[in-house]
Enzyme design. Structure first.
Site, mmCIF file in Angstrom:
data_model
loop_
_atom_site.group_PDB
_atom_site.id
_atom_site.type_symbol
_atom_site.label_atom_id
_atom_site.label_comp_id
_atom_site.label_asym_id
_atom_site.label_seq_id
_atom_site.Cartn_x
_atom_site.Cartn_y
_atom_site.Cartn_z
ATOM 1 N N ASN A 157 27.817 26.727 -41.584
ATOM 2 C CA ASN A 157 27.716 26.164 -40.239
ATOM 3 C C ASN A 157 26.234 25.964 -39.920
ATOM 4 O O ASN A 157 25.514 26.929 -39.678
ATOM 5 C CB ASN A 157 28.351 27.102 -39.218
ATOM 6 C CG ASN A 157 28.257 26.564 -37.800
ATOM 7 O OD1 ASN A 157 27.789 25.452 -37.574
ATOM 8 N ND2 ASN A 157 28.706 27.344 -36.828
ATOM 9 N N ALA A 192 33.185 20.799 -35.195
ATOM 10 C CA ALA A 192 33.961 22.012 -34.892
ATOM 11 C C ALA A 192 35.304 21.965 -35.615
ATOM 12 O O ALA A 192 35.976 20.925 -35.657
ATOM 13 C CB ALA A 192 34.176 22.125 -33.379
ATOM 14 N N ASP A 217 30.638 34.679 -35.715
ATOM 15 C CA ASP A 217 32.047 35.051 -35.554
ATOM 16 C C ASP A 217 32.939 33.830 -35.358
ATOM 17 O O ASP A 217 34.103 33.835 -35.767
ATOM 18 C CB ASP A 217 32.188 35.997 -34.352
ATOM 19 C CG ASP A 217 31.501 37.334 -34.589
ATOM 20 O OD1 ASP A 217 31.321 37.699 -35.767
ATOM 21 O OD2 ASP A 217 31.138 38.006 -33.602
ATOM 22 N N GLU A 222 37.237 30.286 -37.739
ATOM 23 C CA GLU A 222 37.720 29.048 -38.356
ATOM 24 C C GLU A 222 38.343 29.329 -39.731
ATOM 25 O O GLU A 222 39.412 28.803 -40.068
ATOM 26 C CB GLU A 222 36.572 28.052 -38.526
ATOM 27 C CG GLU A 222 36.234 27.260 -37.288
ATOM 28 C CD GLU A 222 35.345 26.073 -37.614
ATOM 29 O OE1 GLU A 222 35.626 25.378 -38.616
ATOM 30 O OE2 GLU A 222 34.367 25.845 -36.881
ATOM 31 N N ARG A 330 22.564 33.025 -22.721
ATOM 32 C CA ARG A 330 23.577 32.695 -21.708
ATOM 33 C C ARG A 330 24.544 33.843 -21.482
ATOM 34 O O ARG A 330 25.084 33.994 -20.381
ATOM 35 C CB ARG A 330 24.341 31.442 -22.128
ATOM 36 C CG ARG A 330 25.211 31.589 -23.376
ATOM 37 C CD ARG A 330 25.818 30.241 -23.762
ATOM 38 N NE ARG A 330 26.762 30.317 -24.861
ATOM 39 C CZ ARG A 330 26.434 30.235 -26.148
ATOM 40 N NH1 ARG A 330 25.154 30.098 -26.483
ATOM 41 N NH2 ARG A 330 27.360 30.289 -27.085
ATOM 42 N N GLU A 531 36.635 32.629 -28.120
ATOM 43 C CA GLU A 531 37.240 31.350 -27.766
ATOM 44 C C GLU A 531 38.162 31.553 -26.560
ATOM 45 O O GLU A 531 38.801 32.600 -26.429
ATOM 46 C CB GLU A 531 38.048 30.776 -28.925
ATOM 47 C CG GLU A 531 37.216 30.463 -30.163
ATOM 48 C CD GLU A 531 36.258 29.308 -29.948
ATOM 49 O OE1 GLU A 531 36.554 28.452 -29.075
ATOM 50 O OE2 GLU A 531 35.220 29.250 -30.638
#
Length: 570
Positions: A157, A192, A217, A222, A330, A531
């Site tokens: 990724n 994604a 993670d 995925e 964030r 998620e």
């Protein structure tokens, strides 16, 4: 008492111009310095070293120092420049002529805080035939280790964390895989769920020994969703049925940490270090792991391996998604904001307690490498699988076993592992286990901001975070949650609630205890391994040892810990 392994080879070799007795067995490579005098020398280095054969990475032949080629001469002269002292020259003249053949063994060396490194030792032989015999024997022993991977599928990724995944793999991991003789097929993901979709439909899995993900993670999630789904499709199992027993995946999964938190890697290896994780893959470690399936009205939603969080952690994730431009910071901002808003939510939790297992969520022992609790409960789960399935077929696990709790909750968390990370070394449930077929259900009831802060701070301290009157924890193998107003539980209405504008105010909902004013949110969101789930009413079931990782659990030898009496470690 175990009998010592039979020696395969025993020779006198030299290490840095010092004579050693070197022996090789099926399990150990040992080199012991020959002592010319019986007098004890306290300041001399250790005289004996041992390395498990299973932790040898590779062996290679070194060039013959007596070669007359220009390249060899230049290499030799460079060594003389680096080590130009009288004692070295004397050894080179008197003994170097008979010890020109050498081979180097690369092996795992344990460092501080569970980190592994690649160390090397070079042995010099007196003739070429002896060197070839040693190299061939070590390689034969390595080839006989069936658990070692030979072919891997690697997904990178390039956008996760600090966007360093590709660089980390190319600079730190790929050279180690090549050194160990592992063939890799590398795919850099472009969007994604690229890895998930490729595993489901396109990947040729029959010739592979494992799948490795380079990322955080989210990338690991995925891989889980692609590999587990593919396994069920190949086995004819319907993943949409919450009553189906899922088929375990045969391929192991490796995690090279390159994300923001890397919670899974930290909880299974003990450190978020890519070199350490790569070495666990090379030596062929195997750590079974539970997976939770999440359903809504007999429809599959997601798989979870670490945290399912409703209330506080769901709100933090929902708010942080609007601030992705801030990077990892964030989460801190959203955490402070959600703490100040202090929402609670009403609903009903039903759970099936894991009453037939050993261990409780408040044990002092932790899940470590060779965990007795995981071993015992995993075997027990396998032995009772047929009876369990029969119970499910007859209207599900005997209704008398289910427990029901109704109330107002600040947080509902299900931790299938400790969920430890560098910021929270203990995690949300310190005594949770990786492979015992259970999850720890943590209910935080409505309380004051001060009390909730006490609970959050205990995640970073040594205090028992469950020793609070408004917190209860249960070890379960299945649970269900229904919000108070289930008729509004749909994608459209949830989005309407999130986008109503009230969540965008940092200090809104201060009048939380006055529902007549209409400022109280009716629903939170479920945080499923980072998620957001589209539904709040869910049915969660734990599937024991559904996947296996290239890991061995967190090691706790004396060099890492003073806790020698840990009953969880074999």
């Amino acid at each position: 008492m175990e009998r010592p392994a039979r020696q395969l080879l025993l020779s006198e070799l030299r290490v840095r111009n010092t004579a050693y007795d070197v022996s090789l067995s099926c399990s150990l490579l040992t080199w012991k310095r020959r002592v010319s005098s019986p007098v004890y020398h306290p300041f001399k280095p250790s005289v004996c070293h041992s390395v498990p054969v299973s932790e040898i990475i590779s062996v290679r032949e070194e060039e013959d120092e007596s070669s007359s080629s220009s390249s060899s001469s230049s290499s030799s002269s460079s060594r003389r420049q680096r080590r130009d002292d009288g004692s070295w020259k004397k050894i080179q003249e008197s003994e170097g002529k008979g010890c020109r053949q050498a081979f180097t063994v690369s092996y795992v060396e344990r460092c501080h805080r569970h980190r592994w490194r690649c160390a090397e030792v070079t042995f010099a032989c007196r003739d070429e035939a002896l060197r070839r015999h040693w190299v061939a024997s070590i390689r034969e022993q390595l080839a006989a280790i069936a658990s070692r991977p030979r072919r891997l599928l690697v997904y990178i990724n390039p956008y996760g964390g600090k966007r360093q995944g590709k660089r980390i793999y190319e600079e730190k991991v790929a050279p180690l895989f090549a050194q160990a003789g592992i063939d890799t097929h590398v795919i850099v993901t472009e969007y994604a769920n690229h890895a998930r979709d490729h595993l489901r439909k396109e990947a040729e899995l029959k010739e592979l020994d494992g799948v490795v993900c380079v990322g955080g993670d989210g990338m690991f999630s995925e891989i889980i969703h692609g590999l587990v789904w593919r396994t069920q499709a190949d086995g004819g199992v319907d993943p949409n049925s919450p009553e189906e027993a899922l088929s375990p995946c045969s391929l192991r999964i490796g995690i090279i940490p390159a994300g923001s938190t890397d919670c899974i890697c930290f909880a299974t290896v003990g450190t978020n270090d890519p070199v350490t994780s790569a070495l666990h893959v090379i030596v062929g470690d195997s750590q079974p792991m539970d997976v939770c399936s999440v359903h809504h009205n007999n429809s599959f939603l997601r798989y979870s391996v670490s945290l399912l969080g409703y209330g506080f952690y769901g709100d933090v994730l929902t708010d942080s998604e609007r601030k992705r431009w801030m990077g990892p910071a964030r989460y801190d901002l959203s955490g402070v904001k959600m703490f100040l808003t202090h929402h609670y939510y009403e609903g009903t939790v039903s759970y099936l307690p894991a009453g037939d297992v050993i261990g409780t969520p408040r044990d002092a022992a932790r899940c470590r490498s060779g965990c007795v609790v995981c071993h015992h409960n995993g075997q027990l789960r396998s032995e009772t699988a047929e009876r369990y399935e029969a119970d499910e077929a007859s209207d599900g696990e005997s209704n008398s076993e289910w427990r029901t709790i109704r109330g107002k909750f600040l947080a509902i968390n299900a931790a299938s592992m400790s969920c430890a990370c560098p910021r929270s070394p203990k995690g949300l449930s310190p005594a949770a286990h990786l492979a015992d077929g259970t999850t720890d259900l943590i209910l935080v009831r409505k309380c004051s901001r001060f009390d909730f802060l006490r609970h959050l701070l205990r995640h970073t301290s040594k205090d028992d975070q469950f020793d609070l009157s408004f917190v209860e924890v249960h070890r379960v193998r299945r649970f269900r949650f229904t919000p108070r107003h289930c008729q509004s539980d749909s994608d459209l209405e949830l989005l309407d609630l999130r986008d109503s504008g009230k969540h965008h105010q940092i200090f809104s909902h201060i009048c939380r205890d006055h529902p007549a004013c209409g400022c109280a949110p009716a629903y939170s969101s479920w945080n499923c391994d980072g998620e957001i789930l589209n539904h709040t009413a869910i049915d969660v079931r734990v599937h024991c040892r559904l996947i296996k990782l290239f890991a061995r659990g967190i090691e706790e030898p004396a060099v890492f810990s003073d806790d020698h009496a840990n009953p969880c470690a074999l």
